[in-house]
Design a protein around this motif. Sequence first.
Motif, short mmCIF file in Angstrom:
data_model
loop_
_atom_site.label_atom_id
_atom_site.label_comp_id
_atom_site.label_asym_id
_atom_site.label_seq_id
_atom_site.Cartn_x
_atom_site.Cartn_y
_atom_site.Cartn_z
N PHE A 271 0.83 -1.20 0.00
CA PHE A 271 0.00 0.00 0.00
C PHE A 271 0.87 1.25 0.00
CE2 PHE A 271 -1.99 3.29 2.73
CZ PHE A 271 -3.04 3.65 1.90
N ALA A 272 1.92 1.28 0.85
CA ALA A 272 2.82 2.43 0.92
C ALA A 272 3.56 2.64 -0.41
CB ALA A 272 3.81 2.25 2.06
N THR A 273 3.96 1.54 -1.03
CA THR A 273 4.68 1.65 -2.31
C THR A 273 3.78 2.23 -3.40
OG1 THR A 273 6.02 -0.27 -1.71
CG2 THR A 273 5.98 0.36 -4.03
N ILE A 274 2.52 1.75 -3.45
CA ILE A 274 1.58 2.27 -4.46
C ILE A 274 1.34 3.76 -4.25
CG2 ILE A 274 -0.80 2.16 -5.26
CD1 ILE A 274 -0.73 -0.85 -4.66
N VAL A 275 1.11 4.16 -2.98
CA VAL A 275 0.88 5.58 -2.69
C VAL A 275 2.09 6.41 -3.09
CG1 VAL A 275 0.61 7.26 -0.82
CG2 VAL A 275 -0.78 5.19 -0.83
N ALA A 276 3.28 5.93 -2.75
CA ALA A 276 4.50 6.69 -3.06
C ALA A 276 4.70 6.82 -4.57
CB ALA A 276 5.70 6.01 -2.42
N LEU A 277 4.48 5.75 -5.31
CA LEU A 277 4.69 5.80 -6.76
C LEU A 277 3.68 6.73 -7.45
CD1 LEU A 277 5.52 2.05 -7.53
CD2 LEU A 277 7.08 4.01 -7.53
N VAL A 278 2.41 6.61 -7.06
CA VAL A 278 1.39 7.49 -7.65
C VAL A 278 1.69 8.96 -7.35
CG1 VAL A 278 -1.05 8.14 -7.58
CG2 VAL A 278 -0.41 5.72 -7.63
N ALA A 279 2.07 9.23 -6.10
CA ALA A 279 2.36 10.62 -5.71
C ALA A 279 3.58 11.15 -6.47
CB ALA A 279 2.61 10.69 -4.21
N LEU A 280 4.60 10.31 -6.62
CA LEU A 280 5.80 10.76 -7.34
C LEU A 280 5.50 11.03 -8.81
CD1 LEU A 280 8.53 8.46 -5.75
CD2 LEU A 280 8.39 10.96 -5.61
N VAL A 281 4.63 10.22 -9.42
CA VAL A 281 4.24 10.46 -10.81
C VAL A 281 3.52 11.81 -10.94
CG1 VAL A 281 2.73 9.69 -12.67
CG2 VAL A 281 4.16 8.03 -11.48
N LEU A 282 2.57 12.07 -10.03
CA LEU A 282 1.85 13.35 -10.07
C LEU A 282 2.79 14.54 -9.88
CD1 LEU A 282 -1.36 12.47 -7.99
CD2 LEU A 282 -1.21 12.85 -10.46
N LEU A 283 3.72 14.40 -8.93
CA LEU A 283 4.66 15.50 -8.68
C LEU A 283 5.62 15.67 -9.86
CD1 LEU A 283 5.40 14.82 -4.91
CD2 LEU A 283 4.32 16.86 -5.86
N ALA A 284 5.98 14.57 -10.50
CA ALA A 284 6.87 14.67 -11.66
C ALA A 284 6.20 15.40 -12.81
CB ALA A 284 7.31 13.26 -12.09
N VAL A 285 4.89 15.10 -13.02
CA VAL A 285 4.17 15.72 -14.15
C VAL A 285 3.85 17.18 -13.90
CG1 VAL A 285 2.03 15.66 -15.49
CG2 VAL A 285 3.19 13.52 -14.89
N PHE A 286 3.37 17.50 -12.70
CA PHE A 286 2.86 18.84 -12.45
C PHE A 286 3.80 19.74 -11.65
CE2 PHE A 286 -1.06 16.26 -12.97
CZ PHE A 286 -1.50 16.87 -14.15
N LEU A 287 4.96 19.23 -11.26
CA LEU A 287 5.92 20.07 -10.54
C LEU A 287 7.30 20.02 -11.20
CD1 LEU A 287 6.85 21.79 -8.11
CD2 LEU A 287 7.26 19.64 -6.87
N LEU A 288 7.89 18.83 -11.28
CA LEU A 288 9.26 18.73 -11.76
C LEU A 288 9.37 19.04 -13.26
CD1 LEU A 288 10.45 15.57 -9.78
CD2 LEU A 288 10.62 17.99 -9.15
#
Length: 545
Positions: A4-21
């Motif tokens: 569960f923690a891995t899925i949350v972390a990966l989804v959040a990192l993808v969102l941050l990569a697209v809309f921030l980084l």
Amino acid sequence: MKRFATIVALVALVLLAVFLLYPLALVLDASIRIDGTGAFTFGNYAAIVKSRYYLGSIGNSLLAATFATGLACGIGIPLAFCLARIDLPGRALLLTLASLPLVLPSFVSAYALVLLFGHAGVVTTALRGIGIPIGSIYGMPGIVIVFTLTLYPYVVMPVLAGFQAVDASMEEAARNLGGSQSYVVRTVLLPIVMPAILAGGLLVFIEALENFGVPAVLAEDRPFLAVDIFKLFAGESDANPAAAGALSVLLIACTALALLVQRHYLGKRRFSTNARSAPAKLALSPGLRLLAAIMSWGIVIASLLPFAAVLMVSVLRFRGPVLTWELGLDNYATLLSGSYRPLLNTLTLASVAAVATMLIGAPIGYVVARHRSRLSGLLDFVGMVPFAVSGTILAIGLIVAFNSGPLVLTGGWLILVIAYVVRKLPFAIRSSSAIVHQLDPSLEEASINLGVSPSKTFATLTVPLMASGLVGGLVLVWITAASELSSTVVLYSSRWVTTTVVMYHAIEGTGAGLAAAAAAVLILVTAVPLLLINRRINKQETTVI
């Protein structure tokens, strides 16, 4: 639970990569390209280094942020100590009022000071009428004063919590060894709460460095980074996106350097104590208690002067640009005769952004607090990046990234919500992780051992236990999103004008009364939920902010 923690972390990192980084990478890329040809160059940075104007812009921004941080700490730390350790009269009300300056957009506070102390201000004219000269509020002094009065709550709130978490036995030990109260405060209490002081000071420094509205109102001809970046990107006659990108990178470098210095300082020291309850209030003489009350109430009342000025001006009549002392509701009539859409847009965008921010930030805060791994460490770091990025720069990056291609967002409401969510995400992560740290993990382990899935355990057990922190974070995000200007002024379209944009353009033009009325309405709609929530949680001796 690990899955569960891995899925949350990966989804959040993808969102941050697209809309921030990704948007920030495009800003960086623009800073090393030649306009028109796209060829690689460091010439944009070289031009800035050779320009006295832009060096002055960087120097003025750093100077104002440094002075404001020092002054905010200078009034915020004593106020936090009085609130935490002295039995002040009206403490609950004082605590609520101390958080109100964050409600009013800082550029409106700047304009309120202009109405009071400007060249033709109410106070300036009155003092000159009785032969007392007064200096100009414009320039560096006025900017530093506005930053100090509007941002000092960022110091008060964490330092207050820090003083309340100090182990009382450490104070007792110092006093038993013969130390005076002032010696104990200087050598025991202040070093222990240093992380809170640095956290609040850093927030003030970054907010002041990236602020767009206050220099736009008070700087006159003095250059400031955030204003110059906006003019270079959106200026009709002198637009230069490459130079805007180079200045943006320098601004990010300044804020990132401040953040790294803070982390380096804290990383080499230990500040933990074994406090089990808040330390007792100090037994002061009546004279000292009165002095503490006067100082505390004086600071808070001074910081609320812009609120009083805005409310007062909103019910005075203007003849053209000239303010009169005639009472009337003409400003509100003008405001209400126009479209309700700016206010409706503000409430809608802030509400959607607040809910989305907490829906994304709460799972991130949970993973960061509960699961120690390289992935959660990376998520913690990337999730704090928006903390060091100004709204203007993020907005420019979003426009460059999503103005063409498969995903076009410019001109719509979604790009505004995305900007708000990314900007406020650190607040949601920190407020959520702080609550998770206080929850016993054995409750979740018991739930999972009984056969409940980790995701259902998080939704049905952990989230309800985090409710108080989530509500506080939700209100904080909603208020700051409703008063956001730095990113809004770059991203808005005619369909999605907000109240802050209306105020900004009214102040830039001759609509001072309209701006005051709009500011008064914004104060009302943002202060009410803050007061209600603070009243509900005052029993916990803290505030939502």
